[in-house]
Scaffold this motif. Structure first.
Motif, mmCIF file in Angstrom:
data_model
loop_
_atom_site.group_PDB
_atom_site.id
_atom_site.type_symbol
_atom_site.label_atom_id
_atom_site.label_comp_id
_atom_site.label_asym_id
_atom_site.label_seq_id
_atom_site.Cartn_x
_atom_site.Cartn_y
_atom_site.Cartn_z
ATOM 1 N N PHE A 1 -29.969 18.006 60.294
ATOM 2 C CA PHE A 1 -29.457 16.749 59.766
ATOM 3 C C PHE A 1 -30.538 15.678 59.711
ATOM 4 O O PHE A 1 -31.487 15.685 60.495
ATOM 5 C CB PHE A 1 -28.267 16.268 60.610
ATOM 6 N N ASP A 2 -30.348 14.733 58.787
ATOM 7 C CA ASP A 2 -31.294 13.636 58.603
ATOM 8 C C ASP A 2 -30.953 12.434 59.470
ATOM 9 O O ASP A 2 -31.819 11.603 59.748
ATOM 10 C CB ASP A 2 -31.318 13.206 57.127
ATOM 11 N N TRP A 3 -29.688 12.310 59.871
ATOM 12 C CA TRP A 3 -29.258 11.195 60.719
ATOM 13 C C TRP A 3 -27.950 11.576 61.387
ATOM 14 O O TRP A 3 -27.285 12.529 60.976
ATOM 15 C CB TRP A 3 -29.108 9.894 59.930
ATOM 16 N N LEU A 4 -27.603 10.819 62.413
ATOM 17 C CA LEU A 4 -26.389 11.118 63.176
ATOM 18 C C LEU A 4 -25.741 9.822 63.645
ATOM 19 O O LEU A 4 -26.431 8.884 64.059
ATOM 20 C CB LEU A 4 -26.724 12.000 64.372
ATOM 21 N N VAL A 5 -24.419 9.799 63.599
ATOM 22 C CA VAL A 5 -23.638 8.694 64.160
ATOM 23 C C VAL A 5 -22.557 9.284 65.044
ATOM 24 O O VAL A 5 -21.917 10.285 64.688
ATOM 25 C CB VAL A 5 -23.011 7.817 63.052
ATOM 26 N N THR A 6 -22.366 8.705 66.214
ATOM 27 C CA THR A 6 -21.342 9.156 67.138
ATOM 28 C C THR A 6 -20.719 7.944 67.824
ATOM 29 O O THR A 6 -21.141 6.799 67.595
ATOM 30 C CB THR A 6 -21.929 10.135 68.169
ATOM 31 N N ALA A 7 -19.729 8.200 68.669
ATOM 32 C CA ALA A 7 -19.058 7.122 69.400
ATOM 33 C C ALA A 7 -19.190 7.363 70.892
ATOM 34 O O ALA A 7 -18.902 8.468 71.376
ATOM 35 C CB ALA A 7 -17.574 7.054 69.010
ATOM 36 N N ASP A 8 -19.636 6.359 71.606
ATOM 37 C CA ASP A 8 -19.700 6.374 73.072
ATOM 38 C C ASP A 8 -20.129 7.725 73.641
ATOM 39 O O ASP A 8 -19.387 8.371 74.387
ATOM 40 C CB ASP A 8 -18.339 5.990 73.666
ATOM 41 N N PRO A 9 -21.336 8.169 73.333
ATOM 42 C CA PRO A 9 -21.803 9.418 73.940
ATOM 43 C C PRO A 9 -21.996 9.244 75.440
ATOM 44 O O PRO A 9 -22.265 8.138 75.914
ATOM 45 C CB PRO A 9 -23.138 9.679 73.236
ATOM 46 N N ALA B 1 -13.716 7.148 54.106
ATOM 47 C CA ALA B 1 -14.328 7.227 52.779
ATOM 48 C C ALA B 1 -14.304 5.911 52.009
ATOM 49 O O ALA B 1 -15.354 5.452 51.521
ATOM 50 C CB ALA B 1 -13.672 8.340 51.965
ATOM 51 N N PRO B 2 -13.151 5.224 51.873
ATOM 52 C CA PRO B 2 -13.172 3.964 51.110
ATOM 53 C C PRO B 2 -14.014 2.875 51.764
ATOM 54 O O PRO B 2 -14.545 2.000 51.071
ATOM 55 C CB PRO B 2 -11.692 3.567 51.042
ATOM 56 N N LEU B 3 -14.153 2.936 53.074
ATOM 57 C CA LEU B 3 -14.960 1.937 53.777
ATOM 58 C C LEU B 3 -16.445 2.147 53.527
ATOM 59 O O LEU B 3 -17.245 1.217 53.669
ATOM 60 C CB LEU B 3 -14.683 2.008 55.281
ATOM 61 N N LEU B 4 -16.818 3.373 53.166
ATOM 62 C CA LEU B 4 -18.218 3.717 52.922
ATOM 63 C C LEU B 4 -18.539 3.818 51.431
ATOM 64 O O LEU B 4 -19.677 4.130 51.073
ATOM 65 C CB LEU B 4 -18.543 5.059 53.595
ATOM 66 N N GLY B 5 -17.551 3.595 50.584
ATOM 67 C CA GLY B 5 -17.772 3.784 49.157
ATOM 68 C C GLY B 5 -18.065 5.233 48.842
ATOM 69 O O GLY B 5 -18.872 5.545 47.953
ATOM 70 N N ALA C 1 -17.406 4.189 60.302
ATOM 71 C CA ALA C 1 -17.860 3.808 58.959
ATOM 72 C C ALA C 1 -18.889 2.697 59.034
ATOM 73 O O ALA C 1 -19.935 2.741 58.360
ATOM 74 C CB ALA C 1 -16.664 3.377 58.109
ATOM 75 N N GLU C 2 -18.631 1.707 59.873
ATOM 76 C CA GLU C 2 -19.588 0.605 60.033
ATOM 77 C C GLU C 2 -20.917 1.113 60.587
ATOM 78 O O GLU C 2 -21.996 0.715 60.135
ATOM 79 C CB GLU C 2 -18.994 -0.455 60.963
ATOM 80 N N GLY C 3 -20.851 2.008 61.550
ATOM 81 C CA GLY C 3 -22.069 2.546 62.142
ATOM 82 C C GLY C 3 -22.841 3.450 61.211
ATOM 83 O O GLY C 3 -24.060 3.603 61.347
ATOM 84 N N SER C 4 -22.145 4.071 60.259
ATOM 85 C CA SER C 4 -22.787 4.988 59.317
ATOM 86 C C SER C 4 -23.358 4.287 58.098
ATOM 87 O O SER C 4 -24.223 4.848 57.415
ATOM 88 C CB SER C 4 -21.777 6.046 58.853
ATOM 89 N N ILE D 1 -10.850 5.075 65.404
ATOM 90 C CA ILE D 1 -12.247 4.631 65.383
ATOM 91 C C ILE D 1 -12.868 4.831 64.000
ATOM 92 O O ILE D 1 -14.087 4.763 63.860
ATOM 93 C CB ILE D 1 -13.086 5.348 66.458
ATOM 94 N N ALA D 2 -12.031 5.059 62.979
ATOM 95 C CA ALA D 2 -12.551 5.275 61.626
ATOM 96 C C ALA D 2 -13.400 4.094 61.171
ATOM 97 O O ALA D 2 -14.492 4.267 60.607
ATOM 98 C CB ALA D 2 -11.407 5.517 60.648
#
Length: 303
Positions: free
Chosen positions: A118-126, A19-23, A287-290, A282-283
């Motif tokens: 959903f309008d968008w999606l972020v995941t890790a190493d699918p 949350a703090p990384l994304l404001g 956050a960076e990817g989102s 991986i938080a």
């Protein structure tokens, strides 16, 4: 612009770190299960004009599917401008072709199911194999972050004189990436799978591994059999106990206990799925990817 993260119970710690990384702020999402198996989702109502992201790791996708849809629809009912999904682990990516007559090809079907809500999606190493990019599956903006940099950093900091072992050919590309980033050698095993718990692996060259600490790296450990057979093979070659690193620690049934019993020196995973083995967060990556997608998509037209 107001950003709100609504996390399913198991992802609250991860959402609090993001949350703090994304404001953003973290909001209320409660999930109650009735005795008959039905779900009741309750979220906060103060969402008018806000951009929302649900945070849910899809470790049990069949169980989560309807609650995800209920939460997304209710957020829109309460005035959310956009609704995204941050899914550290994205399920149903492995069934990307019809392996036997009559089978459902689940990967594109599940992708469409999520895109409906959903309008968008972020995941890790699918686990992308025959579909090399998420854009080939999803009709919404979808971004995959790679954990290779932080996994390589953990290896550099914690395993001196390591040699990376990829358990099968599918792992070759990203295991080599981690090895290059960590500055260590690597080997890719060959694998023959006869069933969910019947796997045979072999290492192509023992010389590259002698005198080093083997580190077995895999993207998903479900039954754990591939890693277990790799551990057995390395032991037969006279190599020291291996460190096992798993990106997505699914660990179905007693897989984790079996992995430890097979002689792993240590089992380490990312927190894409909460598990006692979690040691790599991986938080920051999520956050960076989102950041670019969160709030930047156009609101959906109301039906």
């Amino acid at each position: 612009m107001t950003r709100v993260l609504l996390a399913f119970p198991l992802q609250r710690t991860l959402a609090d770190a993001m949350a703090p990384l994304l404001g953003a702020r973290t909001g209320r999402l409660d999930w109650r299960r009735f005795p008959d198996g039905e779900s009741l989702i309750t979220i906060e109502q103060d969402l008018h004009g806000a951009d929302i992201a649900l945070v849910a790791s899809l470790r049990n996708p069949d169980e989560l599917a309807l609650p995800l849809r209920f939460a997304a629809a209710t957020a829109r009912e309460f005035g959310a401008r956009t609704v995204g999904l941050i899914a550290p682990y994205l399920a149903y990516m492995r069934q990307d072709k019809r392996f036997n007559p009559g089978e459902a090809v689940s990967a594109p079907l599940f992708a469409q199911f999520l895109a409906d809500s959903f309008d968008w999606l972020v995941t890790a190493d699918p686990h992308l194999h025959r579909n090399p990019r998420l854009s080939e599956l999803f009709c919404i903006p979808a971004h995959a972050v790679t954990t290779a940099p932080i996994v390589a950093g953990w290896i550099r900091d914690n395993v001196p004189n390591a040699v990376l072992i990829g358990p099968d050919s599918e792992s070759g590309q990203w295991v080599s990436d981690i090895a290059d980033r960590a500055g260590v050698a690597y080997q890719i095993s060959t694998k023959t799978r006869r069933g969910d718990r019947d796997v045979e692996v072999s290492l192509p060259s023992i010389e590259a591994a002698r005198g080093r600490t083997p580190v077995i790296v895999d993207d998903i450990a479900s039954s754990g059999q591939t890693m277990i057979e790799t551990l057995h093979h390395l032991r037969q070659l006279g190599l020291p106990p291996a460190v096992c690193i798993v990106i997505h620690p699914v660990f179905a049934q007693d897989a984790y206990a079996q992995l430890l019993a097979a002689g792993a020196e240590r089992v380490v995973s990312t927190d894409s799925i909460p598990h006692p083995s979690n040691a790599i967060s991986i938080a920051g990556l999520l956050a960076e990817g989102s950041a670019e997608l969160f709030g930047n998509s156009a609101p959906r037209e109301k039906l």
